[in-house]
Each structure stands twice: as structure tokens, then as C-alpha cells.
Scaffold this active site. Structure first.
Site: not given
Length: 533
Positions: A470-472
Site C-alpha cells: 500500500y505505498h504507491p
């Protein structure tokens, strides 16, 4: 205040947008409107930390995007949750307070991004923070974002740390201090037993300001341009099209997916991509949507029958949760103050690595498919992710309809080096989980991974099970190159009165969780905006 023209229009009330709204409205002579597509953050699932267990299944508070099929994941579509509520993803995340490695920011500066070295951004991290441990050279007190140790930690977190120490890793009490490497318990963005999202830190205390307007349930469909200047936004609100104007600036804070999407919908981006969807090219900027990347991650899951200290679906587990609900409602303490990923660490895939290139998240429950799959019984899980992936993907439009989800392609494991590091991390993670401090409880690795022993078998398991943590970032990259979208003050190149302030501007992803860095970026942006004004 209900004005159609204000000084600043902020698109997106996530981590960055909440910070900007709070900071810019400190000046009573400055009028600010914050626009959010989702609802207000009233749900108990947000405020009770353990409510995050249900966020993957929420469609009211979570955009719930998916990637395009990923060749590196054997054609699977990845899951991409994003907050759709005041606070954005800080209202649905695992609340880990993590900044990344100092070398990440020094690398940004070395690439030509003056003002973004570690020593230059550290004051903004400290300004944002109220760390309950107290202030020191690395931490601040008195800031809006409350950071604390878990109020009621699960006993298996320290057991994981002991197991990692048995495997030869050093304990580290502060991953955001002088040294990142090591294992330990995470600090969290909690306050008094509740989640402290960016909205609760920066927005909620200031909702009474007469110069701050917050509009929820309003989807921005395009940025209004006059020539090469952004002068306002068009939005859908209550079934009506509304136009708002900005006297000074439009501030785009919609995140790594929706910021580039909105730029393209407004005619700013790669000309061929815009024409393909019948969008008039207002300003050609080929880097919009390029350089998308994210931390690829894979999870090992262990079954521990009868270990009711751990979260799980059973009669005993249900009774424990029921008691936990009562304790949380009365005292804001107990098992429901967990962030689930209570412990973890930063390790190296090889001793020759100069800094940690892998991160571990130890979870006090059996996590399968991001929590979207119901799993019975008790157990624990552990993630390993590659902190500086080389793979680069893209964000493109699916159509010219602003309500359509964009085409998300993080190109997971496209570069063989990412898979190589993940295999090495997988083996170290398994070694930790099999050390006596955890093994004495009789846990069993689930069959899907237990059968993967050789490197080739582990590679197959990873391709069949890996996904995002969850780190785009990177789709409106800051820099001085031809494919960079914003300058070092986060202004969109070639357009006046428009900045992007969110994870999309990161030149490269930091070595850690991204929420605290986004808050730092917005704190710095507020100063840059005020300096120009």
C-alpha cells in the site's frame, strides 16, 4: 463560509490535503476550501484502531482499486486500497509511524531536488509530531500528529522481536532515530486509544474556523484552466455540476492514482494518452502517470490452534473480542487498540548492502488476501517487502469519465532484482518465525508456502501470492528531468497556480511506510505556498 471563490482550493482530504487545510487556514485572512469525494470520518471503524480489519471489505470508505493484470504476479490483478473519506488512507491504514531512511531523502536531493535532503526535511517531521516519548534530536512534541507506543500490546509482538534476535538481528527501539536497521515494536499514530489520522490531527480541531470550508461527497471532475493558469475546479456534488474558483492556487492532493488521473482529465499529460480518450490537450506533460512504483510484499501465515491471545475466528476468539469491545468503549484500552502489525523491522537481503533493503511487518492474526478472505482459527503472519524496487509502471486513463477507476500498473517484479531480494527476504523471515521464541508455541506454516523449499519454489509462491503493501508513489514525480511533473516547490511545470502535494511527487519511494513522509511533504508545501503568497 460558503464561497464559490477562495484563496486556495484543495482537492482531496487525505493526509496531504488535511495538513494543507489545517496549516493554510491558520491565517484568518486566507480562505480555504477542502474538497473530498468521500464522507466525513464518523465511522467507529476509523476511530477504533482494530476497525482496520474490516476496511478491506468497505466500499464506503475505500476506493478498493485493482491493478491491471500483472505478468510478474502470474497474470493476477493486485488489490489497491485507498481511503475515500476525510483523512484519506490515514483513516484506513495500519497507523505505523515510519519515515524511511535518511539516505532516501539525500538521494532525492542528489538528483537535483534542492531543499529535500534529510537534514532539510527533518524539521518538518518534527514539527508535525507530538511523540509521547518526548522530544530529542529526531523527534518533536507539540505537533498535531500524536505518535505513541501501543497502549495494550499483544504478547506475540515481543516474542517476534526475541525470535529475530535469536536469528541474529539487533533490537531497535526507534526506527526513526539515529539508525533504522534492526527489529522492534512499531510506534503508531494513536491518541488516547483511538486512531490519530491526518484529519483528526489537522482538520477536526479546526473545523470551526470561519475561513475553512470542507465539502464532502464532492468528486472533482477537472481543473479549470484559463490559458496556462489553473483558476478553479469543476465538481459533481449532490448530482449537480459546481464550479469553484481559486484566487491564488489549486492544490492537488488526490494521491498517487487520482492526482495524475485528474491532471489528464483536465488536459495536462501525455498528448497521445489524452487524444486516445478524446481529451483536448491543454498542456503536454509526458511524465504524468509515469514512474508508478510500490513496495512489493509477500506474507507468510502460521496457524496456532488455541492461541487465543492472537486474533482469530473461533468461539473463544469471539468472546474475547466482545469483552474487548466493552473495554475499548469504557476505557479506550485493550485488544481493540491494536494496529495488528505491531512489530517488525528493517533488515538487509545481504550483509554487503549499505542500508536495509527489506522491511518486516509482524501481524497478530492470520492475514490472507489483505484480510478480504475469511480464515478460521488463530495464528500470526509476517510480511516482507522490498524497500527500493527497481520496477517502474504507469497510471493511465480507462476512459474520459472521471468516475471510472484509472488503469493501475505498478509492474510488480518486472525487474528480476526485485524478485531476487524478495526470495532472500522470504528465507530470512521464515528463519525468524521458526526460532524458539515463536516455535515453542507449536505454530504450523500454512501448506501454500510450507511446500516451497527451493529458491525456484519460493519464486513460484511469491509470484502466486505477492502484492502491494500500500505505498504507491511517483506518478507526478518531482525533479528536473524531461519526464518530471513538478519542480522542487511542487508546482506543475508549465502551469501557473497549480501544485501537486502527495505521494505522487516522490522521486522514488522511501524505505518504509509512506504516511508520515506524505504529512512531512505537506508541512513543507505549506511553507512553500505561504512564502510565495
Amino acid at each position: 463560509m460558503q464561497a464559490s471563490e477562495v484563496d486556495y482550493l484543495i482537492i482531496g482530504a487525505g493526509s496531504a490535503g488535511s495538513v494543507l487545510a489545517g496549516r493554510l487556514s491558520e491565517d484568518p485572512g486566507t480562505q480555504v476550501t477542502l474538497i473530498e469525494a468521500g464522507p466525513a470520518d464518523r465511522s467507529v471503524l476509523i476511530h477504533c484502531p482494530a476497525g482496520l480489519a474490516l476496511m478491506a471489505k468497505s466500499r464506503q470508505l475505500n476506493w478498493g482499486f485493482e491493478t491491471v493484470p500483472q505478468p510478474g504476479l502470474n497474470g493476477r490483478r493486485g488489490y489497491q486500497p485507498r481511503g475515500k473519506v476525510l483523512g484519506g488512507s490515514s483513516s484506513i491504514n495500519a497507523m505505523i509511524y515510519m519515515r524511511g531512511h535518511r539516505a532516501d531523502y539525500d538521494a532525492w536531493a542528489a538528483e537535483g531536488n534542492a531543499g529535500w535532503s534529510y537534514e532539510e526535511v527533518l524539521p518538518y517531521f518534527k514539527r508535525s509530531e507530538h511523540n509521547e516519548r518526548g522530544a530529542d534530536a529526531f523527534h518533536g512534541t507539540g505537533g498535531p500528529l500524536n505518535v505513541m507506543d501501543l497502549r495494550s500490546p499483544n504478547p506475540f509482538g515481543p516474542r517476534f522481536v526475541e525470535a529475530a534476535k535469536e536469528a541474529g538481528f539487533a533490537a531497535n527501539p526507534d526506527f526513526n532515530g539515529a539508525e533504522q536497521e534492526g527489529v522492534g515494536l512499531y510506534q503508531v499514530t494513536h491518541k488516547n486509544g483511538e486512531r490519530c489520522s491526518a484529519a483528526k490531527a489537522y482538520l477536526t480541531p479546526n473545523l470551526g474556523r470561519p475561513n475553512l470550508q470542507v465539502r464532502t461527497g464532492a468528486l472533482v471532475t477537472r481543473i479549470v484552466l484559463e490559458g496556462r493558469r489553473a483558476v478553479g475546479v469543476e465538481l459533481l456534488e449532490g448530482g449537480q455540476t459546481v464550479t469553484l474558483r481559486a484566487r491564488r492556487e489549486v492544490l492537488l492532493c488526490a494521491g498517487a492514482f487520482q492526482s495524475p488521473q485528474l491532471l489528464m482529465l483536465s488536459g495536462i499529460g501525455p498528448a497521445d494518452e489524452l487524444r486516445r480518450h478524446g481529451i483536448a490537450v491543454r498542456h503536454e506533460l509526458p511524465g504524468v502517470g509515469a514512474h508508478l512504483h510500490d513496495h512489493p510484499d509477500v506474507v507468510l501465515v502460521y496457524d496456532l490452534p488455541g492461541a487465543t491471545d492472537l486474533f482469530g475466528l473461533s468461539l473463544a476468539g469471539a468472546a474475547r473480542v466482545w469483552r474487548g469491545i466493552g473495554e475499548w468503549r469504557r476505557q479506550r484500552s485493550g485488544m481493540l487498540t491494536t494496529n495488528f502489525a505491531e512489530a517488525g523491522g528493517f533488515i538487509k537481503s545481504d550483509a554487503a548492502e549499505p542500508i536495509p533493503d527489506l522491511q518486516l511487518h509482524f501481524v497478530i492474526g492470520k492475514l490472507v488476501d489483505h484480510g478480504r478472505k475469511t480464515v478460521f482459527g488463530h495464528g500470526f503472519s509476517c510480511h516482507v517487502c522490498v524497500l527500493r524496487p527497481r520496477s517502474r509502471g504507469s497510471l493511465r486513463l480507462a476512459s474520459a469519465d472521471p468516475r471510472a477507476a484509472p488503469l493501475i500498473d505498478p509492474a510488480f517484479l518486472q525487474d528480476p532484482d526485485d524478485l531476487r531480494r524478495m526470495v532472500l527476504g522470504f528465507k530470512q523471515m521464515r528463519d525468524i518465525l521458526n526460532r524458539p521464541a515463536l516455535a515453542r508455541f507449536g505454530g504450523r506454516e500454512l501448506p501454500a508456502s510450507a511446500s516451497a523449499r527451493s529458491d525456484a519454489e519460493i519464486e513460484t509462491f511469491i509470484r502466486n501470492h505477492a502484492d502491494t503493501i500500500y505505498h504507491p508513489v511517483g506518478t507526478c514525480r518531482m525533479g528536473t528531468g524531461a519526464l518530471d511533473v513538478v519542480d522542487t516547490t511542487l508546482r506543475v511545470r508549465g502551469i501557473e497556480g497549480l501544485r501537486v502535494v502527495d505521494a505522487s511527487v516522490m522521486p522514488s519511494v522511501v524505505g518504509g511506510n509512506t504516511n508520515a513522509p506524505v504529512i512531512m511533504i505537506a508541512e513543507k508545501a505549506a511553507d512553500l505556498i505561504r512564502a510565495q503568497a
